[in-house]
Design a protein around this motif. Structure first.
Motif, PDB file in Angstrom:
ATOM      1  N   ALA A 107       5.439   0.701  23.229  1.00 11.41           N
ATOM      2  CA  ALA A 107       4.272   0.797  21.809  1.00 11.41           C
ATOM      3  C   ALA A 107       5.201   1.501  20.822  1.00 11.41           C
ATOM      4  O   ALA A 107       4.866   1.022  19.634  1.00 11.41           O
ATOM      5  N   THR A 108       5.929   2.262  21.024  1.00 13.37           N
ATOM      6  CA  THR A 108       6.604   3.195  19.831  1.00 13.37           C
ATOM      7  C   THR A 108       8.202   3.246  20.296  1.00 13.37           C
ATOM      8  O   THR A 108       8.452   3.524  21.623  1.00 13.37           O
ATOM      9  N   LEU A 109       9.140   3.041  19.431  1.00 14.26           N
ATOM     10  CA  LEU A 109      10.484   3.390  19.590  1.00 14.26           C
ATOM     11  C   LEU A 109      10.766   4.544  18.764  1.00 14.26           C
ATOM     12  O   LEU A 109      11.128   4.273  17.296  1.00 14.26           O
ATOM     13  N   ASP A 110      11.056   5.749  19.053  1.00 15.07           N
ATOM     14  CA  ASP A 110      11.403   6.778  18.294  1.00 15.07           C
ATOM     15  C   ASP A 110      12.729   7.636  18.934  1.00 15.07           C
ATOM     16  O   ASP A 110      13.188   7.135  19.622  1.00 15.07           O
ATOM     17  N   ALA A 111      13.015   8.709  18.248  1.00 12.21           N
ATOM     18  CA  ALA A 111      14.157   9.193  18.336  1.00 12.21           C
ATOM     19  C   ALA A 111      14.244   9.987  19.698  1.00 12.21           C
ATOM     20  O   ALA A 111      15.327  10.092  20.119  1.00 12.21           O
ATOM     21  N   ASP A 112      13.192   9.957  20.478  1.00 13.79           N
ATOM     22  CA  ASP A 112      13.154  10.613  21.922  1.00 13.79           C
ATOM     23  C   ASP A 112      14.120   9.755  22.744  1.00 13.79           C
ATOM     24  O   ASP A 112      14.565  10.221  23.733  1.00 13.79           O
ATOM     25  N   VAL A 113      14.220   8.420  22.455  1.00 15.44           N
ATOM     26  CA  VAL A 113      14.824   7.503  23.425  1.00 15.44           C
ATOM     27  C   VAL A 113      16.336   7.302  22.987  1.00 15.44           C
ATOM     28  O   VAL A 113      16.901   6.237  23.557  1.00 15.44           O
ATOM     29  N   ASP A 114      16.397   7.629  21.544  1.00 15.82           N
ATOM     30  CA  ASP A 114      17.915   7.278  21.053  1.00 15.82           C
ATOM     31  C   ASP A 114      18.975   7.681  21.860  1.00 15.82           C
ATOM     32  O   ASP A 114      19.803   6.944  21.869  1.00 15.82           O
ATOM     33  N   ALA A 115      19.059   8.791  22.872  1.00 13.40           N
ATOM     34  CA  ALA A 115      20.086   9.131  23.587  1.00 13.40           C
ATOM     35  C   ALA A 115      20.268   7.930  24.614  1.00 13.40           C
ATOM     36  O   ALA A 115      21.715   7.700  24.819  1.00 13.40           O
ATOM     37  N   LEU A 116      19.172   7.424  25.272  1.00 14.88           N
ATOM     38  CA  LEU A 116      19.469   6.530  26.252  1.00 14.88           C
ATOM     39  C   LEU A 116      20.061   4.948  25.474  1.00 14.88           C
ATOM     40  O   LEU A 116      20.826   4.369  26.082  1.00 14.88           O
ATOM     41  N   VAL A 117      19.535   4.737  24.416  1.00  8.82           N
ATOM     42  CA  VAL A 117      19.822   3.685  23.777  1.00  8.82           C
ATOM     43  C   VAL A 117      21.504   3.804  23.313  1.00  8.82           C
ATOM     44  O   VAL A 117      22.242   2.709  23.842  1.00  8.82           O
ATOM     45  N   GLN A 118      21.933   4.915  22.817  1.00  7.40           N
ATOM     46  CA  GLN A 118      23.212   4.987  22.518  1.00  7.40           C
ATOM     47  C   GLN A 118      24.147   4.744  23.607  1.00  7.40           C
ATOM     48  O   GLN A 118      25.483   4.274  23.614  1.00  7.40           O
ATOM     49  N   ARG A 119      23.798   5.468  24.763  1.00  5.74           N
ATOM     50  CA  ARG A 119      24.626   5.808  26.009  1.00  5.74           C
ATOM     51  C   ARG A 119      24.462   4.144  26.938  1.00  5.74           C
ATOM     52  O   ARG A 119      25.623   3.934  27.294  1.00  5.74           O
ATOM     53  N   PHE A 120      23.386   3.899  26.930  1.00  2.00           N
ATOM     54  CA  PHE A 120      23.296   2.528  27.906  1.00  2.00           C
ATOM     55  C   PHE A 120      23.302   1.067  27.430  1.00  2.00           C
ATOM     56  O   PHE A 120      23.443   0.150  28.060  1.00  2.00           O
ATOM     57  N   MET A 121      23.024   0.932  26.059  1.00  2.00           N
ATOM     58  CA  MET A 121      22.634  -0.494  25.563  1.00  2.00           C
ATOM     59  C   MET A 121      23.845  -0.651  24.615  1.00  2.00           C
ATOM     60  O   MET A 121      24.308   0.082  24.002  1.00  2.00           O
ATOM     61  N   THR A 122      24.237  -1.984  24.574  1.00  2.00           N
ATOM     62  CA  THR A 122      25.171  -2.664  24.021  1.00  2.00           C
ATOM     63  C   THR A 122      24.752  -3.570  23.009  1.00  2.00           C
ATOM     64  O   THR A 122      24.100  -4.715  23.385  1.00  2.00           O
ATOM     65  N   ASP A 123      24.915  -3.220  21.772  1.00  2.00           N
ATOM     66  CA  ASP A 123      24.589  -4.275  20.630  1.00  2.00           C
ATOM     67  C   ASP A 123      23.183  -4.704  20.848  1.00  2.00           C
ATOM     68  O   ASP A 123      22.982  -5.983  20.940  1.00  2.00           O
ATOM     69  N   PRO A 124      22.365  -3.895  21.148  1.00  2.00           N
ATOM     70  CA  PRO A 124      20.948  -4.555  21.173  1.00  2.00           C
ATOM     71  C   PRO A 124      20.263  -5.175  20.294  1.00  2.00           C
ATOM     72  O   PRO A 124      20.423  -4.564  19.064  1.00  2.00           O
ATOM     73  N   VAL A 125      19.693  -5.918  20.462  1.00  2.00           N
ATOM     74  CA  VAL A 125      18.505  -6.965  19.446  1.00  2.00           C
ATOM     75  C   VAL A 125      17.504  -6.238  19.480  1.00  2.00           C
ATOM     76  O   VAL A 125      16.817  -6.143  20.633  1.00  2.00           O
ATOM     77  N   THR A 126      16.798  -5.953  18.092  1.00  2.00           N
ATOM     78  CA  THR A 126      15.333  -5.220  18.005  1.00  2.00           C
ATOM     79  C   THR A 126      14.496  -6.136  17.598  1.00  2.00           C
ATOM     80  O   THR A 126      14.715  -6.723  16.568  1.00  2.00           O
ATOM     81  N   HIS A 127      13.275  -6.240  18.382  1.00  2.00           N
ATOM     82  CA  HIS A 127      12.115  -7.107  17.721  1.00  2.00           C
ATOM     83  C   HIS A 127      10.925  -5.983  17.706  1.00  2.00           C
ATOM     84  O   HIS A 127      10.517  -5.377  18.705  1.00  2.00           O
ATOM     85  N   SER A 128      10.270  -6.093  16.511  1.00  2.00           N
ATOM     86  CA  SER A 128       9.178  -5.067  16.393  1.00  2.00           C
ATOM     87  C   SER A 128       8.187  -5.863  16.005  1.00  2.00           C
ATOM     88  O   SER A 128       8.066  -6.790  14.767  1.00  2.00           O
ATOM     89  N   THR A 129       6.803  -6.022  16.803  1.00  2.00           N
ATOM     90  CA  THR A 129       5.879  -6.713  16.231  1.00  2.00           C
ATOM     91  C   THR A 129       4.540  -5.808  16.059  1.00  2.00           C
ATOM     92  O   THR A 129       3.368  -6.374  15.716  1.00  2.00           O
ATOM     93  N   ALA A 130       4.615  -4.363  15.811  1.00  2.00           N
ATOM     94  CA  ALA A 130       3.602  -3.460  15.569  1.00  2.00           C
ATOM     95  C   ALA A 130       4.301  -2.199  14.890  1.00  2.00           C
ATOM     96  O   ALA A 130       5.154  -1.945  15.202  1.00  2.00           O
TER      97      ALA A 130
END
Length: 459
Positions: A217-240
């Motif tokens: 429901a939210t994408l904030d800085a708390d998950v930034d470490a996971l994104v940087q380490r494990f995701m490759t060029d992610p496409v982001t979709h936000s509907t709220a």
């Protein structure tokens, strides 16, 4: 809808309002169907049998990218259809491959709570059956035997809480070498609950080139470490946006004197609609269930101290309408997905804006109307208003007392019957099994049960 593609993980920012944005595409487009999104016909037919014909916005946005194998960050308000947004393309991709090897699932869905794991599993199980994909939950609070038995037979998708999955891996009955798709559902809540070290360790056990999907429901800085380490060029979709912007939800701040807190709570709980009540502690939940029963209001209690059997039964009674009132701690703030909840009542104001939004998300789901009421004592007013401002909420602020006609007008409160209801005590927990090796030879090995019907095991 906001879409941002090809983020560099070295400079990822979740401030989706910054910089140029694509045109708004949030309007409903009935010309887009699940089939035009690229889903296989068996899945489309299975959806139609459930009366699901038109994809929600988050599904229209994310399904094509997920089918294409992209890493995806998806943000949508509660009730926006995130489960099918990641579940449908995951089922399609897994169905297109081979069967899972014993102990080696091919896809993994990590969730923060047992309730959410079961909700996800219930939503995807009949769809998986349509394409020959087998799912199994791996959660705490239930015996290991059936989970281990399923893994030994081979299961394509495991829906798990981090702690139980880590236990199964430590026991040598689950390996993540074959995982092709990993989903983190409600990733920010997992961060809030302190699961990041376990989640990080689990993700590190999956292949480096596996697809990763992160929905919340939210994408904030708390998950930034996971994104940087494990995701490759992610496409982001936000509907709220990360604030309360649901036009069908009303917010009320009810200022009450301390001595009227329970009488006001009881009158609101006695209303005609389906109501979920949030209390701060497990003791507070149990006390309120008993107090309401004494004045004629039957309510179910849900918190982490309950056995899984009791939690499952309480949720079933609430979902099926046998109980109109559910009292819960924040363990249920995201794990409960029940249609028709017309009021969320905060007996204890939440500690921060994020908790408020997740609690409030239990009502006004998928276009329905609903209301959120917060009981506030005089000493809580300033901090509660500050929290609501951060959540983007401008509530209607009303001073009320027990028996005030305004309570009936605002939230449908009415006088409880006063006839005590019987509260069934929870059965004691079964004693722990003695340590030592477990036995798993109590099931036939020649067939496999799926959806209540036997299937010949051919793996």
């Amino acid at each position: 809808m906001t879409t941002s593609a090809d983020f560099s993980t070295s400079s990822l920012s979740f401030d989706l309002s910054a910089g140029p944005q694509p045109a708004d595409t949030s309007a409903r487009d009935d010309s887009i169907s699940f089939e035009t999104l690229g889903l296989p016909r068996p899945l489309v037919r299975a959806l139609a049998r459930q009366g699901i014909d038109t994809p929600f916005e988050i599904q229209r946005a994310t399904v094509p990218d997920t089918l294409a194998g992209r890493d995806v960050l998806g943000r949508g308000q509660t009730g926006s259809g995130k489960t099918l947004a990641f579940g449908l393309p995951m089922l399609a991709r897994i169905a297109d491959g081979g069967r899972a090897r014993p102990l080696h699932p091919r896809a993994l869905v990590l969730v923060p709570t047992r309730e959410l794991a079961m909700q996800v599993n219930d939503a995807l199980l009949p769809l998986g059956k349509a394409v020959g994909v087998f799912l199994k939950t791996a959660v705490g609070g239930v015996p290991y035997d059936r989970q281990i038995d399923s893994l030994r037979r081979g299961v394509e998708i495991v829906v798990a809480t981090p702690g139980r999955l880590a236990d199964l891996i430590a026991r040598g009955v689950c390996r993540l070498d074959d995982v092709e798709i990993t989903v983190l559902d409600e990733a920010d809540q997992m961060a809030d609950m302190g699961f990041l070290p376990e989640v990080t360790e689990l993700l590190a056990k999956t292949p480096a080139d596996a697809q990763r999907l992160l929905f919340s429901a939210t994408l904030d800085a708390d998950v930034d470490a996971l994104v940087q380490r494990f995701m490759t060029d992610p496409v982001t979709h936000s509907t709220a946006p990360p604030t309360a912007a649901v036009s069908t939800m009303d917010h009320h701040l009810l200022l009450i004197p301390p001595r009227d807190k329970f009488p006001v709570t009881a009158s609101i709980a006695a209303r005609a609609g389906r109501t979920i009540v949030f209390a701060r502690t497990q003791l507070g939940v149990d006390r309120l269930v008993a107090q309401l029963a004494a004045v004629g209001v039957r309510a179910g209690g849900l918190h982490g101290g309950k056995t899984q059997r009791m939690r499952t039964r309480t949720l079933a009674e609430f979902r099926e309408g046998r109980t109109n009132v559910l009292i819960a701690t924040d363990v249920a703030a995201r794990g409960i997905h029940v249609d028709g909840i017309s009021l969320v009542l905060h007996v204890d104001p939440p500690k921060d804006s994020k908790d408020y939004l997740h609690r409030a998300g239990r009502t006004a789901r998928a276009g329905e109307t609903g209301a959120v009421a917060t009981l506030v004592l005089p000493k809580q007013r300033r901090t509660t208003l500050a929290m609501l401002e951060k959540a983007g909420v401008q509530p209607a602020e009303v001073r009320v007392r027990a028996g005030d006609p305004a309570l009936a007008e605002l939230v449908g409160a009415r006088e409880p019957s006063g006839v005590p209801v019987r509260v069934e005590p929870e059965a004691p927990r079964r004693p722990s099994r003695p340590s030592g090796p477990r036995r798993f030879g109590d099931r036939p090995t020649g067939e496999r049960r799926y959806g209540g019907r036997p299937r010949t095991h051919t793996r």
